[in-house]
Design a protein around this motif. Structure first.
Motif, PDB file in Angstrom:
ATOM      1  N   SER A  25       0.828  -1.208   0.000  1.00 56.29           N
ATOM      2  CA  SER A  25       0.000   0.000   0.000  1.00 56.29           C
ATOM      3  C   SER A  25       0.859   1.253   0.000  1.00 56.29           C
ATOM      4  CB  SER A  25      -0.927   0.007   1.220  1.00 56.29           C
ATOM      5  OG  SER A  25      -1.863  -1.041   1.144  1.00 56.29           O
ATOM      6  N   ARG A  28       2.216   1.778  -3.502  1.00 60.60           N
ATOM      7  CA  ARG A  28       1.181   2.321  -4.380  1.00 60.60           C
ATOM      8  C   ARG A  28       0.947   3.812  -4.071  1.00 60.60           C
ATOM      9  NH1 ARG A  28      -2.229  -1.578  -3.750  1.00 60.60           N
ATOM     10  NH2 ARG A  28      -3.410  -0.655  -2.047  1.00 60.60           N
ATOM     11  N   TYR A  29       0.958   4.155  -2.792  1.00 59.61           N
ATOM     12  CA  TYR A  29       0.805   5.552  -2.362  1.00 59.61           C
ATOM     13  C   TYR A  29       1.883   6.434  -2.997  1.00 59.61           C
ATOM     14  CZ  TYR A  29       0.996   9.503   0.965  1.00 59.61           C
ATOM     15  OH  TYR A  29       1.038  10.743   1.542  1.00 59.61           O
ATOM     16  N   TYR A  84       0.982   5.942   6.417  1.00 58.35           N
ATOM     17  CA  TYR A  84       0.840   6.915   5.333  1.00 58.35           C
ATOM     18  C   TYR A  84       1.413   8.270   5.761  1.00 58.35           C
ATOM     19  CZ  TYR A  84      -2.278   4.155   2.291  1.00 58.35           C
ATOM     20  OH  TYR A  84      -2.816   3.215   1.435  1.00 58.35           O
ATOM     21  N   LEU A 142      -5.973  10.869  -0.566  1.00 55.49           N
ATOM     22  CA  LEU A 142      -6.075   9.840   0.473  1.00 55.49           C
ATOM     23  C   LEU A 142      -7.478   9.232   0.492  1.00 55.49           C
ATOM     24  CD1 LEU A 142      -4.069  11.534   3.367  1.00 55.49           C
ATOM     25  CD2 LEU A 142      -3.466   9.394   2.220  1.00 55.49           C
ATOM     26  N   TRP A 145      -7.898   7.771  -3.716  1.00 53.34           N
ATOM     27  CA  TRP A 145      -6.929   6.779  -4.190  1.00 53.34           C
ATOM     28  C   TRP A 145      -6.613   5.717  -3.149  1.00 53.34           C
ATOM     29  CZ3 TRP A 145      -2.859  10.510  -6.799  1.00 53.34           C
ATOM     30  CH2 TRP A 145      -3.451  11.102  -7.921  1.00 53.34           C
ATOM     31  N   GLU A 146      -6.451   6.136  -1.890  1.00 54.78           N
ATOM     32  CA  GLU A 146      -6.085   5.172  -0.849  1.00 54.78           C
ATOM     33  C   GLU A 146      -7.307   4.619  -0.129  1.00 54.78           C
ATOM     34  OE1 GLU A 146      -3.167   4.666  -1.491  1.00 54.78           O
ATOM     35  OE2 GLU A 146      -2.544   6.595  -2.302  1.00 54.78           O
TER      36      GLU A 146
END
Length: 200
Positions: A25, A28-29, A84, A142, A145-146
């Protein structure tokens, strides 16, 4: 085995379980926010910070409580927002350092160059995102997308959940106004895909 060796082994096991849950993750972020040549370096720095500050990760625990034995993975939703936040700070640091290097090169060769971190994407969405403040863009990304909920975005950015909700509401309204002429009834790409999580 000494007590120190035992503690080190337990700490390493906790970190490996954390890394197993968050690395993909976080990668990808970063891919969505910077150039490919920066991703791996920033990810490595992020994981180093997580190793150093592992005891501060919410939801990770100490590894000694019930259900925290060897091989037990932490709850992704509990640990990822904080991670994150770490990645966000590491990326900001890397961009500042990259900017200093770029300015030095420009002075040395006497010609301006575009930073590799500047995306060459001129799509309607990126143009609309560009009209938002940096913090509002991050809140939207955030969320969209996340797949983070406002309370998780608050943890990642250091804001209150209420402040996040207000910023997100205003930003979505502004984006809708910008995109309406060219993309009627469209939603932000990525938010309804399976990789996203609850936005409630």
């Amino acid at each position: 085995m000494t007590d120190q060796e035992t503690r080190h082994r337990q700490r390493r096991a906790r970190f490996e379980s954390l890394a197993h849950v968050v690395t993909e993750s976080l990668h990808r972020y970063l891919v969505r926010r910077t150039s490919p040549d920066m991703v791996e370096d920033v990810l490595s720095e992020t994981m180093l910070v997580l190793w150093r500050r592992m005891d501060e990760v919410p939801g990770l625990g100490t590894g000694s409580g019930p259900g925290r034995g060897p091989g037990t993975l932490p709850d992704r939703d509990a640990v990822l927002p904080w991670c994150y936040g770490v990645a966000r700070h590491c990326l900001a640091n890397a961009r500042r350092a990259d900017g200093r290097r770029l300015r030095l090169v420009e002075r040395l060769i006497g010609a301006r160059q575009e930073s590799p971190a500047v995306a060459a994407d001129h799509s309607d969405l990126h143009a609309a995102l560009g009209t938002l403040s940096e913090l509002d863009r991050e809140v939207v990304r955030l969320w969209a997308w996340e797949g983070l909920a406002p309370r998780q975005i608050a943890e990642a950015t250091g804001m209150t959940p209420n402040a996040v909700s207000m910023r997100l509401h205003r930003a979505k309204k502004k984006l809708a106004e910008k995109l309406r002429p060219v993309r009627k009834n469209a939603e932000l790409p990525g938010h309804e895909m399976s990789e996203g999580r609850s936005s409630q």
